[in-house]
Design a protein around this motif. Sequence first.
Motif, PDB file in Angstrom:
ATOM      1  N   SER A 100       0.698  -1.248  -0.135  1.00 53.59           N
ATOM      2  CA  SER A 100       0.184  -0.155   0.203  1.00 53.59           C
ATOM      3  C   SER A 100       0.934   1.286   0.012  1.00 53.59           C
ATOM      4  CB  SER A 100      -1.274   0.115   1.226  1.00 53.59           C
ATOM      5  OG  SER A 100      -0.299   0.292   2.222  1.00 53.59           O
ATOM      6  N   LEU A 101       2.128   1.196   0.617  1.00 54.87           N
ATOM      7  CA  LEU A 101       2.927   2.394   0.525  1.00 54.87           C
ATOM      8  C   LEU A 101       3.298   2.724  -1.018  1.00 54.87           C
ATOM      9  CD1 LEU A 101       4.953   4.242   2.410  1.00 54.87           C
ATOM     10  CD2 LEU A 101       6.452   3.101   1.192  1.00 54.87           C
ATOM     11  N   ALA A 102       3.652   1.697  -1.536  1.00 61.57           N
ATOM     12  CA  ALA A 102       4.263   2.000  -2.863  1.00 61.57           C
ATOM     13  C   ALA A 102       3.014   2.575  -3.757  1.00 61.57           C
ATOM     14  CB  ALA A 102       4.883   0.498  -3.504  1.00 61.57           C
ATOM     15  N   VAL A 174      11.015  -6.821   4.448  1.00 61.92           N
ATOM     16  CA  VAL A 174      10.399  -5.854   3.473  1.00 61.92           C
ATOM     17  C   VAL A 174       9.724  -4.998   4.466  1.00 61.92           C
ATOM     18  CG1 VAL A 174       9.336  -4.988   1.701  1.00 61.92           C
ATOM     19  CG2 VAL A 174      10.606  -6.991   1.472  1.00 61.92           C
ATOM     20  N   ASP A 175       8.810  -5.400   5.271  1.00 61.26           N
ATOM     21  CA  ASP A 175       7.915  -4.720   5.880  1.00 61.26           C
ATOM     22  C   ASP A 175       7.078  -5.801   6.915  1.00 61.26           C
ATOM     23  OD1 ASP A 175       5.495  -5.732   4.560  1.00 61.26           O
ATOM     24  OD2 ASP A 175       5.543  -4.027   3.107  1.00 61.26           O
ATOM     25  N   PHE A 176       6.333  -5.315   7.905  1.00 61.32           N
ATOM     26  CA  PHE A 176       5.433  -6.121   8.892  1.00 61.32           C
ATOM     27  C   PHE A 176       4.516  -5.252   9.514  1.00 61.32           C
ATOM     28  CE2 PHE A 176       7.744  -5.049  12.571  1.00 61.32           C
ATOM     29  CZ  PHE A 176       8.954  -4.828  12.152  1.00 61.32           C
ATOM     30  N   ASP A 197       2.269 -14.286   7.078  1.00 64.98           N
ATOM     31  CA  ASP A 197       0.842 -13.650   6.950  1.00 64.98           C
ATOM     32  C   ASP A 197       1.015 -12.016   7.170  1.00 64.98           C
ATOM     33  OD1 ASP A 197      -0.338 -15.916   6.154  1.00 64.98           O
ATOM     34  OD2 ASP A 197      -1.993 -15.751   7.837  1.00 64.98           O
ATOM     35  N   THR A 198       1.870 -11.931   8.040  1.00 62.20           N
ATOM     36  CA  THR A 198       1.995 -10.354   8.704  1.00 62.20           C
ATOM     37  C   THR A 198       3.247  -9.672   8.454  1.00 62.20           C
ATOM     38  OG1 THR A 198       2.770 -11.089  10.642  1.00 62.20           O
ATOM     39  CG2 THR A 198       0.507 -11.020  10.484  1.00 62.20           C
ATOM     40  N   CYS A 199       4.267 -10.264   7.395  1.00 59.73           N
ATOM     41  CA  CYS A 199       5.441  -9.759   7.061  1.00 59.73           C
ATOM     42  C   CYS A 199       5.555  -9.878   5.508  1.00 59.73           C
ATOM     43  CB  CYS A 199       6.772 -10.659   7.658  1.00 59.73           C
ATOM     44  SG  CYS A 199       6.524 -10.641   9.393  1.00 59.73           S
TER      45      CYS A 199
HETATM   46  N1  U5P Z   1      -0.343  -6.469   7.094  1.00 53.04           N
HETATM   47  C1  U5P Z   1      -1.034  -7.251   7.772  1.00 53.04           C
HETATM   48  N2  U5P Z   1      -2.406  -7.184   7.892  1.00 53.04           N
HETATM   49  C2  U5P Z   1      -3.172  -6.328   7.414  1.00 53.04           C
HETATM   50  C3  U5P Z   1      -2.603  -5.107   6.539  1.00 53.04           C
HETATM   51  C4  U5P Z   1      -1.247  -5.391   6.373  1.00 53.04           C
HETATM   52  O1  U5P Z   1      -0.512  -8.332   8.337  1.00 53.04           O
HETATM   53  O2  U5P Z   1      -4.470  -6.137   7.757  1.00 53.04           O
HETATM   54  C5  U5P Z   1       0.989  -6.480   6.807  1.00 53.04           C
HETATM   55  C6  U5P Z   1       1.301  -6.983   5.299  1.00 53.04           C
HETATM   56  O3  U5P Z   1       1.249  -8.381   5.213  1.00 53.04           O
HETATM   57  C7  U5P Z   1       2.582  -6.285   5.046  1.00 53.04           C
HETATM   58  C8  U5P Z   1       2.401  -4.926   5.965  1.00 53.04           C
HETATM   59  O4  U5P Z   1       3.736  -6.862   5.509  1.00 53.04           O
HETATM   60  O5  U5P Z   1       1.390  -5.066   6.809  1.00 53.04           O
HETATM   61  C9  U5P Z   1       2.167  -3.698   5.067  1.00 53.04           C
HETATM   62  O6  U5P Z   1       0.990  -3.931   4.370  1.00 53.04           O
HETATM   63  P1  U5P Z   1       0.432  -2.952   3.099  1.00 53.04           P
HETATM   64  O7  U5P Z   1      -0.015  -1.847   3.856  1.00 53.04           O
HETATM   65  O8  U5P Z   1       1.522  -2.749   2.304  1.00 53.04           O
HETATM   66  O9  U5P Z   1      -0.574  -3.830   2.648  1.00 53.04           O
END
Ligand code: U5P
Length: 236
Positions: A100-102, A174-176, A197-199
């Motif tokens: 989403s940032l990109a 990359v991000d999390f 799932d979260t990274c």
């Molecule tokens: N992310 C989650 N749950 C969410 C939204 C984002 O775990 O509900 C994590 C994504 O997997 C990514 C990071 O590692 O947060 C940024 O996500 P995004 O904002 O680029 O979609």
Amino acid sequence: MNKGQLLYEGKAKRLYQTEQEDVLFVEYKNSATAFNGEKKAEIAGKGILNNRITTVIFEKLKTQGIDSHFVERISENEQLVRKVDIIPIEVVVRNIAAGSLAKRLGFEEGTPLSRTIVEFYYKDDALGDPIINNEHIDILGIATKEEVGILYELGLKVNSVLQPIFEEVGVILVDFKLEFGRDKDGNVLLADEISPDTCRLWDAETKQKLDKDVFRRDLGSLTDVYEIILARLGGK
Ligand code: U5P
């Protein structure tokens, strides 16, 4: 420890009471969801992998002085955690532009950021988890200024511990996203899960995506890449 009443069912986990007031039973499900629940699938083996990967990561964080709600993994797809009240703020830490940032700021995915950034999102499915700043948090009344400071600092601290751990095994963090809760004494504690799932996790050489983007973007087998992450982290 016996599984008591179901307290909460989320997209990826179920939480149950135990006979101990301050300990909960977490069951990792095989469901995969993306785009605020619009895309859904059941993926055999996913729950087991995330239970294991989260366990390895929370244990590594603990050895580096970062405590979490994690108590112990008690079966293939279950773990015990300390009971906390989840703060409805998703803390996202980013090292490289992606997702989403990109999209929002027009960075090409994969562009290293000139500094690590921390973002806050309001955890509210009906609103689609909008990005928020400290002042939004203040008017929503969902965390104190002091707590926001703790979330920010812990976000950066988790990043500084996890980045080298992944780097050593050829993976770019990359991000999390992190979630936090308050225990019965009001202390802020790292909670939820930390898993692919979260990274966003990319192979350092090939830049292959080893995370949930495989599901979001239909790039192949999710469990194959989660297995790679588990194996590289030294899990079985
Ligand atoms: N992310 C989650 N749950 C969410 C939204 C984002 O775990 O509900 C994590 C994504 O997997 C990514 C990071 O590692 O947060 C940024 O996500 P995004 O904002 O680029 O979609």
